[in-house]
Design a protein around this motif. Structure first.
Motif, PDB file in Angstrom:
ATOM      1  N   HIS A 165       8.629  -3.405  -0.429  1.00  0.00           N
ATOM      2  CA  HIS A 165       8.230  -3.925  -1.775  1.00  0.00           C
ATOM      3  C   HIS A 165       6.609  -4.017  -1.722  1.00  0.00           C
ATOM      4  O   HIS A 165       6.094  -5.246  -1.194  1.00  0.00           O
ATOM      5  N   GLY A 199      -0.592 -12.576   1.214  1.00  0.00           N
ATOM      6  CA  GLY A 199       0.074 -13.052  -0.103  1.00  0.00           C
ATOM      7  C   GLY A 199       1.672 -12.485   0.039  1.00  0.00           C
ATOM      8  O   GLY A 199       1.739 -11.419   0.802  1.00  0.00           O
ATOM      9  N   HIS A 230       6.644  -9.367   1.320  1.00  0.00           N
ATOM     10  CA  HIS A 230       7.802  -9.839   0.507  1.00  0.00           C
ATOM     11  C   HIS A 230       8.562 -10.615   1.132  1.00  0.00           C
ATOM     12  O   HIS A 230       9.278 -11.686   0.796  1.00  0.00           O
ATOM     13  N   PRO A 281       5.741 -13.958  -0.830  1.00  0.00           N
ATOM     14  CA  PRO A 281       6.847 -14.910  -0.507  1.00  0.00           C
ATOM     15  C   PRO A 281       7.137 -14.884   0.951  1.00  0.00           C
ATOM     16  O   PRO A 281       7.415 -15.725   1.530  1.00  0.00           O
TER      17      PRO A 281
HETATM   18  C1  B12 Z   1      10.708  -3.617  -7.782  1.00  0.00           C
HETATM   19  C2  B12 Z   1      11.966  -4.077  -6.702  1.00  0.00           C
HETATM   20  C3  B12 Z   1      12.334  -2.969  -5.638  1.00  0.00           C
HETATM   21  C4  B12 Z   1      11.554  -1.728  -5.623  1.00  0.00           C
HETATM   22  C5  B12 Z   1      10.113  -1.701  -4.813  1.00  0.00           C
HETATM   23  C6  B12 Z   1       9.137  -0.598  -5.156  1.00  0.00           C
HETATM   24  C7  B12 Z   1       7.916  -0.886  -4.442  1.00  0.00           C
HETATM   25  N1  B12 Z   1       6.992   0.225  -4.224  1.00  0.00           N
HETATM   26  O1  B12 Z   1       7.386  -1.970  -4.342  1.00  0.00           O
HETATM   27  C8  B12 Z   1      12.490  -0.689  -4.727  1.00  0.00           C
HETATM   28  C9  B12 Z   1      13.558  -0.213  -5.849  1.00  0.00           C
HETATM   29  C10 B12 Z   1      12.239   0.163  -3.755  1.00  0.00           C
HETATM   30  C11 B12 Z   1      13.421  -1.937  -4.299  1.00  0.00           C
HETATM   31  C12 B12 Z   1      14.462  -1.751  -3.196  1.00  0.00           C
HETATM   32  C13 B12 Z   1      15.201  -2.670  -2.727  1.00  0.00           C
HETATM   33  N2  B12 Z   1      15.141  -3.958  -3.057  1.00  0.00           N
HETATM   34 CO1  B12 Z   1      14.216  -4.748  -4.382  1.00  0.00          CO
HETATM   35  N3  B12 Z   1      13.341  -5.515  -5.698  1.00  0.00           N
HETATM   36  C14 B12 Z   1      12.244  -5.247  -6.472  1.00  0.00           C
HETATM   37  C15 B12 Z   1      12.027  -6.339  -7.493  1.00  0.00           C
HETATM   38  C16 B12 Z   1      12.663  -6.177  -8.882  1.00  0.00           C
HETATM   39  C17 B12 Z   1      10.628  -6.780  -7.678  1.00  0.00           C
HETATM   40  C18 B12 Z   1       9.776  -6.694  -6.501  1.00  0.00           C
HETATM   41  C19 B12 Z   1       8.311  -7.098  -6.848  1.00  0.00           C
HETATM   42  O2  B12 Z   1       7.405  -6.213  -6.820  1.00  0.00           O
HETATM   43  N4  B12 Z   1       8.027  -8.406  -6.858  1.00  0.00           N
HETATM   44  C20 B12 Z   1       6.892  -9.048  -7.174  1.00  0.00           C
HETATM   45  C21 B12 Z   1       6.976  -9.793  -8.364  1.00  0.00           C
HETATM   46  C22 B12 Z   1       7.609  -9.093  -9.543  1.00  0.00           C
HETATM   47  O3  B12 Z   1       7.786 -10.925  -8.348  1.00  0.00           O
HETATM   48  P1  B12 Z   1       7.716 -12.436  -8.620  1.00  0.00           P
HETATM   49  O4  B12 Z   1       8.889 -13.337  -8.319  1.00  0.00           O
HETATM   50  O5  B12 Z   1       7.325 -12.385  -9.912  1.00  0.00           O
HETATM   51  O6  B12 Z   1       6.272 -12.755  -7.700  1.00  0.00           O
HETATM   52  C23 B12 Z   1       5.889 -14.066  -7.237  1.00  0.00           C
HETATM   53  C24 B12 Z   1       5.016 -13.971  -6.028  1.00  0.00           C
HETATM   54  O7  B12 Z   1       5.346 -12.768  -5.230  1.00  0.00           O
HETATM   55  C25 B12 Z   1       3.576 -13.872  -6.833  1.00  0.00           C
HETATM   56  N5  B12 Z   1       2.998 -12.767  -6.978  1.00  0.00           N
HETATM   57  C26 B12 Z   1       3.306 -11.802  -7.780  1.00  0.00           C
HETATM   58  N6  B12 Z   1       2.396 -10.503  -7.651  1.00  0.00           N
HETATM   59  C27 B12 Z   1       1.562 -11.014  -6.734  1.00  0.00           C
HETATM   60  C28 B12 Z   1       0.403 -10.210  -6.434  1.00  0.00           C
HETATM   61  C29 B12 Z   1      -0.421 -10.765  -5.291  1.00  0.00           C
HETATM   62  C30 B12 Z   1      -1.666 -10.082  -4.667  1.00  0.00           C
HETATM   63  C31 B12 Z   1      -0.123 -12.119  -4.849  1.00  0.00           C
HETATM   64  C32 B12 Z   1      -0.933 -12.782  -3.831  1.00  0.00           C
HETATM   65  C33 B12 Z   1       1.032 -12.900  -5.353  1.00  0.00           C
HETATM   66  C34 B12 Z   1       1.907 -12.247  -6.432  1.00  0.00           C
HETATM   67  O8  B12 Z   1       3.825 -14.541  -7.753  1.00  0.00           O
HETATM   68  C35 B12 Z   1       5.018 -14.781  -8.168  1.00  0.00           C
HETATM   69  C36 B12 Z   1       5.490 -16.346  -8.090  1.00  0.00           C
HETATM   70  O9  B12 Z   1       5.609 -16.766  -6.820  1.00  0.00           O
HETATM   71  C37 B12 Z   1      12.450  -7.785  -6.818  1.00  0.00           C
HETATM   72  C38 B12 Z   1      12.897  -8.887  -7.633  1.00  0.00           C
HETATM   73  C39 B12 Z   1      11.699 -10.006  -7.372  1.00  0.00           C
HETATM   74  N7  B12 Z   1      11.794 -10.932  -8.356  1.00  0.00           N
HETATM   75  O10 B12 Z   1      10.734  -9.949  -6.686  1.00  0.00           O
HETATM   76  C40 B12 Z   1      13.721  -6.788  -5.915  1.00  0.00           C
HETATM   77  C41 B12 Z   1      14.113  -7.710  -4.589  1.00  0.00           C
HETATM   78  C42 B12 Z   1      13.078  -7.858  -4.018  1.00  0.00           C
HETATM   79  N8  B12 Z   1      14.761  -6.375  -3.945  1.00  0.00           N
HETATM   80  C43 B12 Z   1      15.849  -6.960  -3.395  1.00  0.00           C
HETATM   81  C44 B12 Z   1      16.690  -5.901  -3.014  1.00  0.00           C
HETATM   82  C45 B12 Z   1      18.115  -6.435  -2.073  1.00  0.00           C
HETATM   83  C46 B12 Z   1      16.407  -4.671  -2.586  1.00  0.00           C
HETATM   84  C47 B12 Z   1      17.174  -3.271  -1.783  1.00  0.00           C
HETATM   85  C48 B12 Z   1      17.964  -3.886  -0.559  1.00  0.00           C
HETATM   86  C49 B12 Z   1      18.504  -3.016  -2.829  1.00  0.00           C
HETATM   87  C50 B12 Z   1      18.040  -2.699  -4.302  1.00  0.00           C
HETATM   88  N9  B12 Z   1      18.260  -3.613  -5.000  1.00  0.00           N
HETATM   89  O11 B12 Z   1      17.723  -1.409  -4.477  1.00  0.00           O
HETATM   90  C51 B12 Z   1      16.437  -2.488  -1.678  1.00  0.00           C
HETATM   91  C52 B12 Z   1      15.697  -2.546  -0.237  1.00  0.00           C
HETATM   92  C53 B12 Z   1      14.419  -1.833  -0.026  1.00  0.00           C
HETATM   93  C54 B12 Z   1      14.154  -2.027   1.525  1.00  0.00           C
HETATM   94  N10 B12 Z   1      14.307  -0.793   2.266  1.00  0.00           N
HETATM   95  O12 B12 Z   1      13.822  -2.951   2.259  1.00  0.00           O
HETATM   96  C55 B12 Z   1      16.218  -8.215  -3.572  1.00  0.00           C
HETATM   97  C56 B12 Z   1      15.873  -8.915  -2.273  1.00  0.00           C
HETATM   98  C57 B12 Z   1      16.716 -10.076  -2.039  1.00  0.00           C
HETATM   99  C58 B12 Z   1      16.643 -10.839  -0.510  1.00  0.00           C
HETATM  100  N11 B12 Z   1      16.176 -11.884  -0.723  1.00  0.00           N
HETATM  101  O13 B12 Z   1      16.558 -10.050   0.487  1.00  0.00           O
HETATM  102  C59 B12 Z   1      15.265  -8.730  -4.692  1.00  0.00           C
HETATM  103  C60 B12 Z   1      14.707 -10.079  -4.678  1.00  0.00           C
HETATM  104  C61 B12 Z   1      16.173  -8.481  -5.865  1.00  0.00           C
HETATM  105  C62 B12 Z   1      17.365  -9.581  -6.205  1.00  0.00           C
HETATM  106  N12 B12 Z   1      17.462 -10.445  -7.170  1.00  0.00           N
HETATM  107  O14 B12 Z   1      18.215  -9.441  -5.310  1.00  0.00           O
HETATM  108  N13 B12 Z   1      13.223  -3.031  -4.885  1.00  0.00           N
END
Ligand code: B12
Length: 307
Positions: free
Chosen positions: A204, A275, A250, A277
């Motif tokens: 991720h 940066g 991540h 989680p």
């Molecule tokens: C996009 C995505 C993918 C993409 C990744 C593409 C890529 N090149 O990055 C793909 C399709 C490859 C993928 C695959 C998988 N994924 Co995925 N994916 C996601 C998703 C939807 C977004 C990830 C992301 O970019 N997060 C960032 C933002 C969008 O999240 P946020 O919460 O708003 O961000 C917080 C902080 O991170 C911070 N923040 C955000 N941006 C930034 C930037 C900076 C610089 C900083 C400092 C902070 C910061 O601010 C927010 C508040 O805290 C997440 C869901 C989620 N909510 O994160 C699942 C998630 C991470 N995936 C998950 C899973 C299960 C998988 C897979 C196993 C199966 C699947 N669903 O396809 C595979 C495994 C991949 C592997 N080999 O490990 C689960 C993980 C569960 C766990 N706890 O383990 C999640 C949480 C989805 C869920 N609810 O179940 N995934």
């Protein structure tokens, strides 16, 4: 006035219209094929030649998409209202973000992105992202437009076990959009390089690409390397002698705390920034700064990289 816009005999080619709208020529051809919105006098095999009326219709379609309509709805609106078409998007047809995505209180851009991603319409996703980046910048597009949709996609997956294809499509489009920003942005601020990487094994890394694009918008040169095996990360730090290293994690992992022990320490000093989680609860060396948001990380990287 010669060359005046809108003369009846003024025709533009596909490349010129694409430039004017800020979309790819392939997008225009596909709108023509899929939605019948293209040059009014076109016969198969001929070059596409757009009159001022054709361009006005396309502009109406594009504006409607940017404001949240799906490509199909926007084309219908533009065709139905004819020249001088209203740029108001067709009201959403009940599904706020497309196929069960929960996006309560979302604005038109977020809903438009949700619908385009759910329809697997990569061209429409590209159009919404490019338009948003031009209008708002990368950070606001990531935080205010893309993240809500990604979070909704993940929420729907947990609820229904569906939509992984949408997650993949949107991820690919986002990576491409961020790369386009990096490709276009000249490095205008001198300094030692900064290194942006994800921790070993991290799949991720979208937030890392968003960070690379924000830093590029600010004219800072960065090397962005996604996830590297530990030995390669060490080699990259060693060879670039960076002013700052940003590491994204991540997922949590037992390897994270020890990661810093073996990394080379460039001279003069290097700012270590992390940066994501994955770092929560990790006991990090005092020299390591943890950032919670994209803007905070970009500020720190920029400061180190220019100063
Ligand atoms: C996009 C995505 C993918 C993409 C990744 C593409 C890529 N090149 O990055 C793909 C399709 C490859 C993928 C695959 C998988 N994924 Co995925 N994916 C996601 C998703 C939807 C977004 C990830 C992301 O970019 N997060 C960032 C933002 C969008 O999240 P946020 O919460 O708003 O961000 C917080 C902080 O991170 C911070 N923040 C955000 N941006 C930034 C930037 C900076 C610089 C900083 C400092 C902070 C910061 O601010 C927010 C508040 O805290 C997440 C869901 C989620 N909510 O994160 C699942 C998630 C991470 N995936 C998950 C899973 C299960 C998988 C897979 C196993 C199966 C699947 N669903 O396809 C595979 C495994 C991949 C592997 N080999 O490990 C689960 C993980 C569960 C766990 N706890 O383990 C999640 C949480 C989805 C869920 N609810 O179940 N995934």
């Amino acid at each position: 006035m010669p060359g005046e816009q809108g003369r009846a005999d003024d025709v533009l080619g596909v490349a010129a219209v694409a430039r004017r709208l800020g979309v790819a020529p392939a997008t225009l051809r596909s709108w023509h094929r899929r939605y019948g919105i293209g040059p009014s006098s076109y016969s198969s095999g001929a070059r596409r030649a757009y009159t001022a009326e054709d361009v006005a219709r396309l502009e109406a379609m594009h504006a409607a998409m940017v404001r949240g309509a799906s490509a199909a709805d926007a084309a219908r609106t533009a065709l139905a209202t004819g020249l001088g078409a209203s740029t108001e998007p067709t009201p959403p047809s009940g599904r706020q973000g497309g196929r069960g995505l929960r996006l309560p209180d979302a604005g038109p851009r977020v809903r438009g992105l949700g619908r385009a991603a759910s329809a697997l319409d990569a061209e429409a996703v590209d159009a919404v992202l490019d338009d948003s980046i031009t209008a708002l910048g990368v950070a606001a597009t990531w935080d205010g437009v893309a993240r809500p949709v990604l979070v909704a996609i993940a929420e729907r997956w947990q609820r229904t076990s569906t939509g992984v294809e949408t997650e993949h499509l949107l991820s690919e489009c986002l990576l491409r959009a961020f790369h386009r920003v990096v490709d276009r942005a000249p490095v205008t601020r001198s300094g030692r390089p900064v290194l942006l990487a994800a921790v070993p094994g991290e799949a991720h890394h979208l937030p890392l690409s968003a960070l690379a694009a924000v830093v590029a918008e600010r004219g800072v040169g960065a090397r962005s390397l996604a996830a590297l095996p530990e030995a390669s990360l060490r080699a990259a730090v060693d060879r670039t002698g960076p002013a700052a290293v940003f590491l994204w994690a991540h997922g949590p992992g037992p390897h994270l705390e020890g990661l810093f022990t073996d990394l080379p320490r460039p001279r003069p000093g290097c700012r270590w920034i992390v940066g994501g989680p994955g770092w929560a609860g990790q006991d990090l060396p005092g020299e390591v700064l943890r950032c919670d948001t994209l803007s905070e990380a970009a500020d720190q990287v920029e400061r180190a990289g220019t100063g």
